[in-house]
Write an enzyme that holds these catalytic residues in place. Structure first.
Site, short mmCIF file in Angstrom:
data_model
loop_
_atom_site.label_atom_id
_atom_site.label_comp_id
_atom_site.label_asym_id
_atom_site.label_seq_id
_atom_site.Cartn_x
_atom_site.Cartn_y
_atom_site.Cartn_z
N ASN A 42 0.85 -1.19 0.00
CA ASN A 42 0.00 0.00 0.00
C ASN A 42 0.88 1.24 0.00
O ASN A 42 1.77 1.39 0.83
CB ASN A 42 -0.93 0.01 1.20
CG ASN A 42 -1.91 -1.15 1.18
OD1 ASN A 42 -1.90 -2.02 2.05
ND2 ASN A 42 -2.75 -1.19 0.17
N ASP A 65 -3.08 0.23 11.21
CA ASP A 65 -3.31 1.47 10.44
C ASP A 65 -4.73 1.99 10.68
O ASP A 65 -5.38 2.51 9.78
CB ASP A 65 -3.05 1.25 8.95
CG ASP A 65 -2.86 2.57 8.19
OD1 ASP A 65 -2.72 3.63 8.84
OD2 ASP A 65 -2.87 2.54 6.94
#
Length: 369
Positions: free
Chosen positions: A210, A263
């Site tokens: 990502n 996250d």
């Protein structure tokens, strides 16, 4: 205090033994005395550590709100996280400074997790791979700015993400890696650039896959450089950011260099709906947060659920626990304090049953769940 009869996680494996502790671990083995906690049939692991979390319960560490840090701390403890690294977004220095001060002033509540430091995820990132970071606030790598922010926090920045292809990155990495861990992320760096960055002193990769170029057979990028350099890597294991097959592949490739992160955003622990991310509106639907343009933002997960996910994906429990305890402790250079069940380390424990349901959480020797 004495935990007896548990399946205790020691040096990467579960052993049937006892643990004596006060605020720190005093002895591990076959110990005499009555049990304060009978852990028969339970796993006893180190407390989980989350080195990449932006917040929870509608609170964000970039808000500059000390009460928000406290609220998030209690949420983490509910899910077995005993230490977290408060992670900030790409914002201007005048906004980040009060956030640094608010996090630095945090005092752990009786029912909460410990703040193990700060992760500056921005603003030293690339425009092309900014993801959900606000492009208006991006800044070239600047060691002096980093030092000012670190000073504002009381010197507790433990991790900083940087795009190594940006102007000034070499000097930044060489200087800042002496102070804290430097991670590569939100970057279009190719393999050669990433390899040079790891030679300069970087030693980690932020949420692998990502915010970076893919791992392609003729262009392995940061992923390939991280593998060749032997550094640690983060992975979001909510089952949405990364396909289960890729989680299995990363485990095979990186082994005990894998670090599970959440996250998580302020929407963690909250219902679907509209939220804010560093001044940008986001929408969470079915547990997945996106910007209004559809860009996937962070997650709404937590480390405990992530452990259960990766085990369900086929990763051994021992590897999952390692990725949520000793590896993140090493990432933030705190292995001499937290992350393992070893004499002299903090008495932080999670007790789980065979179905991996949490049955107890202990922080600094005090049972809080």
């Amino acid at each position: 205090m004495l935990i007896k009869n548990g399946n205790v996680f020691i040096d990467g494996a579960f052993r049937k033994c006892d643990v004596a502790f006060d605020t720190v671990i005093r002895q591990v083995g076959a110990l005499d005395g009555p049990a304060d906690i009978d852990a028969e049939g339970l796993y006893v692991t180190p407390g989980f550590i989350d080195v990449h979390t932006h917040g929870a319960k509608n609170r964000d560490f970039s808000d500059g709100d000390p009460e928000g840090v406290t609220a998030a701390s209690s949420f983490y403890a509910d899910h077995g996280v005993t230490s977290f690294t408060a992670t900030t977004m790409t914002l201007t220095e005048d906004v980040l400074t009060p956030a640094m001060k608010a996090i630095g002033s945090f005092k752990r509540p009786a029912d909460g997790a410990k703040c193990a430091g700060i992760h500056l995820e921005g603003p030293f990132l690339s425009y092309a791979k900014r993801g959900a970071q606000d492009p208006r606030n991006l800044h070239k790598p600047d060691a002096e700015m980093f030092k000012r922010l670190n000073d504002a926090s009381g010197g507790i920045v433990r991790l900083v993400t940087v795009a190594p292809e940006e102007d000034g990155a070499e000097a930044f990495i060489k200087e800042v890696s002496k102070i804290c861990t430097v991670s590569l992320g939100h970057s279009v760096a190719d393999y050669d650039t990433a390899m040079r960055a790891y030679e300069w002193g970087a030693s980690h990769a932020t949420h692998l896959f990502n915010g970076m170029n893919g791992f392609v057979h003729r262009a392995p990028g940061i992923v390939g450089a991280a593998a060749d350099s032997g550094v640690t890597v983060e992975l979001i294991c909510d089952g949405q950011h990364i396909h289960p097959c890729v989680v299995r592949c990363v485990h095979k490739l990186f082994g005990d260099k894998l670090c599970i992160i959440s996250d998580s955003l302020r929407c963690a622990g909250m219902p679907d709906g509209d939220y804010d991310l560093a001044g940008q509106p986001i929408v969470m639907k079915d547990g997945l947060a996106r910007l209004l343009d559809g860009t996937i933002a962070g997650s709404s997960t937590n480390i405990h659920d992530s452990i259960r996910n990766v085990v369900r994906f086929g990763i051994p429990l021992e590897a999952a626990v390692t990725a949520a305890t000793s590896v993140p402790a090493g990432v933030i250079r705190r292995s001499d304090e937290i992350g393992a069940i070893r004499t002299g380390l903090a008495a932080d424990f999670v007790l789980m049953d065979r179905e991996l349901n949490i049955k107890g959480v202990i922080v600094d020797g005090v049972r809080i769940r």
